[in-house]
Design a protein around this motif. Structure first.
Motif, mmCIF file in Angstrom:
data_model
loop_
_atom_site.group_PDB
_atom_site.id
_atom_site.type_symbol
_atom_site.label_atom_id
_atom_site.label_comp_id
_atom_site.label_asym_id
_atom_site.label_seq_id
_atom_site.Cartn_x
_atom_site.Cartn_y
_atom_site.Cartn_z
ATOM 1 N N GLN A 1 0.413 14.804 -10.314
ATOM 2 C CA GLN A 1 0.729 15.730 -9.159
ATOM 3 C C GLN A 1 2.155 16.056 -8.961
ATOM 4 O O GLN A 1 3.060 15.277 -8.888
ATOM 5 C CB GLN A 1 0.056 15.151 -8.033
ATOM 6 N N GLN A 2 2.425 17.331 -8.560
ATOM 7 C CA GLN A 2 3.713 17.940 -8.267
ATOM 8 C C GLN A 2 4.010 17.255 -6.766
ATOM 9 O O GLN A 2 3.113 17.384 -5.922
ATOM 10 C CB GLN A 2 3.758 19.479 -8.286
ATOM 11 N N PRO A 3 5.226 16.783 -6.671
ATOM 12 C CA PRO A 3 5.668 16.521 -5.368
ATOM 13 C C PRO A 3 5.965 17.555 -4.303
ATOM 14 O O PRO A 3 6.762 18.259 -4.557
ATOM 15 C CB PRO A 3 6.758 15.604 -5.697
ATOM 16 N N THR A 4 4.965 17.786 -3.540
ATOM 17 C CA THR A 4 5.047 18.944 -2.523
ATOM 18 C C THR A 4 4.677 18.104 -1.054
ATOM 19 O O THR A 4 3.997 17.489 -0.872
ATOM 20 C CB THR A 4 3.996 20.020 -2.991
ATOM 21 N N ASP A 5 5.036 19.225 -0.102
ATOM 22 C CA ASP A 5 4.821 18.425 1.185
ATOM 23 C C ASP A 5 3.508 19.164 1.891
ATOM 24 O O ASP A 5 3.320 19.546 3.086
ATOM 25 C CB ASP A 5 5.981 18.885 2.039
ATOM 26 N N GLN A 6 2.965 20.287 0.933
ATOM 27 C CA GLN A 6 1.871 20.928 1.323
ATOM 28 C C GLN A 6 0.637 20.664 0.536
ATOM 29 O O GLN A 6 1.152 20.521 -0.708
ATOM 30 C CB GLN A 6 1.928 22.528 1.308
ATOM 31 N N SER A 7 -0.582 20.902 0.781
ATOM 32 C CA SER A 7 -1.756 20.572 0.104
ATOM 33 C C SER A 7 -1.733 21.678 -0.919
ATOM 34 O O SER A 7 -1.310 22.758 -0.639
ATOM 35 C CB SER A 7 -3.003 20.432 0.821
ATOM 36 N N LEU A 8 -2.577 21.402 -2.066
ATOM 37 C CA LEU A 8 -2.845 22.589 -3.063
ATOM 38 C C LEU A 8 -3.616 23.603 -2.613
ATOM 39 O O LEU A 8 -3.494 24.639 -2.622
ATOM 40 C CB LEU A 8 -3.619 21.780 -4.127
ATOM 41 N N ALA A 9 -4.488 23.202 -1.554
ATOM 42 C CA ALA A 9 -5.324 24.392 -0.839
ATOM 43 C C ALA A 9 -4.623 25.489 -0.245
ATOM 44 O O ALA A 9 -4.720 26.541 -0.305
ATOM 45 C CB ALA A 9 -6.600 23.727 0.081
ATOM 46 N N LEU A 10 -3.477 24.852 0.587
ATOM 47 C CA LEU A 10 -2.666 25.719 1.344
ATOM 48 C C LEU A 10 -1.763 26.615 0.487
ATOM 49 O O LEU A 10 -1.636 27.766 0.635
ATOM 50 C CB LEU A 10 -1.806 24.953 2.264
ATOM 51 N N GLN A 11 -1.318 25.889 -0.708
ATOM 52 C CA GLN A 11 -0.555 26.893 -1.646
ATOM 53 C C GLN A 11 -1.509 28.002 -2.267
ATOM 54 O O GLN A 11 -1.078 29.027 -2.361
ATOM 55 C CB GLN A 11 -0.108 25.937 -2.773
ATOM 56 N N PHE A 12 -2.625 27.771 -2.554
ATOM 57 C CA PHE A 12 -3.515 28.769 -3.015
ATOM 58 C C PHE A 12 -3.992 29.829 -1.935
ATOM 59 O O PHE A 12 -3.946 31.029 -2.302
ATOM 60 C CB PHE A 12 -5.070 28.172 -3.437
ATOM 61 N N ALA A 13 -3.924 29.360 -0.827
ATOM 62 C CA ALA A 13 -4.138 30.321 0.472
ATOM 63 C C ALA A 13 -3.144 31.213 0.736
ATOM 64 O O ALA A 13 -3.400 32.473 0.947
ATOM 65 C CB ALA A 13 -4.525 29.462 1.618
ATOM 66 N N ARG A 14 -1.779 30.583 0.504
ATOM 67 C CA ARG A 14 -0.719 31.753 0.571
ATOM 68 C C ARG A 14 -0.590 32.596 -0.515
ATOM 69 O O ARG A 14 -0.276 33.708 -0.323
ATOM 70 C CB ARG A 14 0.671 30.744 0.569
ATOM 71 N N GLN A 15 -0.959 32.123 -1.881
ATOM 72 C CA GLN A 15 -0.889 32.955 -3.067
ATOM 73 C C GLN A 15 -1.955 34.222 -2.677
ATOM 74 O O GLN A 15 -1.774 35.387 -2.969
ATOM 75 C CB GLN A 15 -1.149 32.385 -4.238
ATOM 76 N N TRP A 16 -3.077 33.781 -2.389
ATOM 77 C CA TRP A 16 -4.380 34.559 -2.456
ATOM 78 C C TRP A 16 -4.248 35.467 -0.998
ATOM 79 O O TRP A 16 -4.808 36.736 -1.041
ATOM 80 C CB TRP A 16 -5.610 33.982 -2.507
#
Length: 140
Positions: free
Chosen positions: A3-18
């Motif tokens: 997993q990439q070390p991020t401070d946000q969940s993967l779901a939030l990253q997808f939501a921002r992109q979409w």
């Protein structure tokens, strides 16, 4: 799987992109996003359960070891083995409780307590009365 070390969940990253795309695409993304968020939640809950189980196991182990040390202290005290009783009652008991229950490293005060206990025990052993001599038997 790394997993990439991020401070946000993967779901939030997808939501921002979409979110930059039209509404139809966003609706499709949300249908796939919900299961991902549920999986992440389940993983967090499992990790929390395991952490709690480890914490409680350490607590129970600390209590068990402390009770055994205290019982050993009483046992050796009754048998007048003051060295063993003193070692089990003082620093050992304090260190065990500190390590297992409070989950901290023992402080240098525990080492000082160990030395003072050993000094006290050596003084009490050196002043102990000599065993009585039997009268009528020659000394060899």
């Amino acid at each position: 799987m790394t997993q990439q070390p991020t401070d946000q969940s993967l779901a939030l990253q997808f939501a921002r992109q979409w979110s930059k795309l039209p509404a139809a695409h966003l609706k499709a993304a949300l249908t796939f996003l919900t299961p991902q968020m549920e999986r992440e939640h389940a993983e967090r809950m499992l990790a929390e359960r395991l952490r709690h189980r480890r914490e409680m196991t350490g607590l129970y182990a600390g209590i068990a070891i402390s009770l055994i040390a205290f019982g050993g202290c009483i046992f050796f005290g009754i048998r007048e083995n003051f060295w063993a009783a003193g070692i089990l009652s003082g620093p050992t008991l304090a260190s065990t409780l500190t390590i297992f229950v409070l989950k901290k490293a023992p402080e240098p005060k525990v080492a000082e307590a160990t030395l003072s206990t050993l000094r006290m025990l050596s003084n009490s052993q050196s002043v102990a009365p000599a065993p009585p001599q039997q009268s009528g038997s020659p000394m060899v």
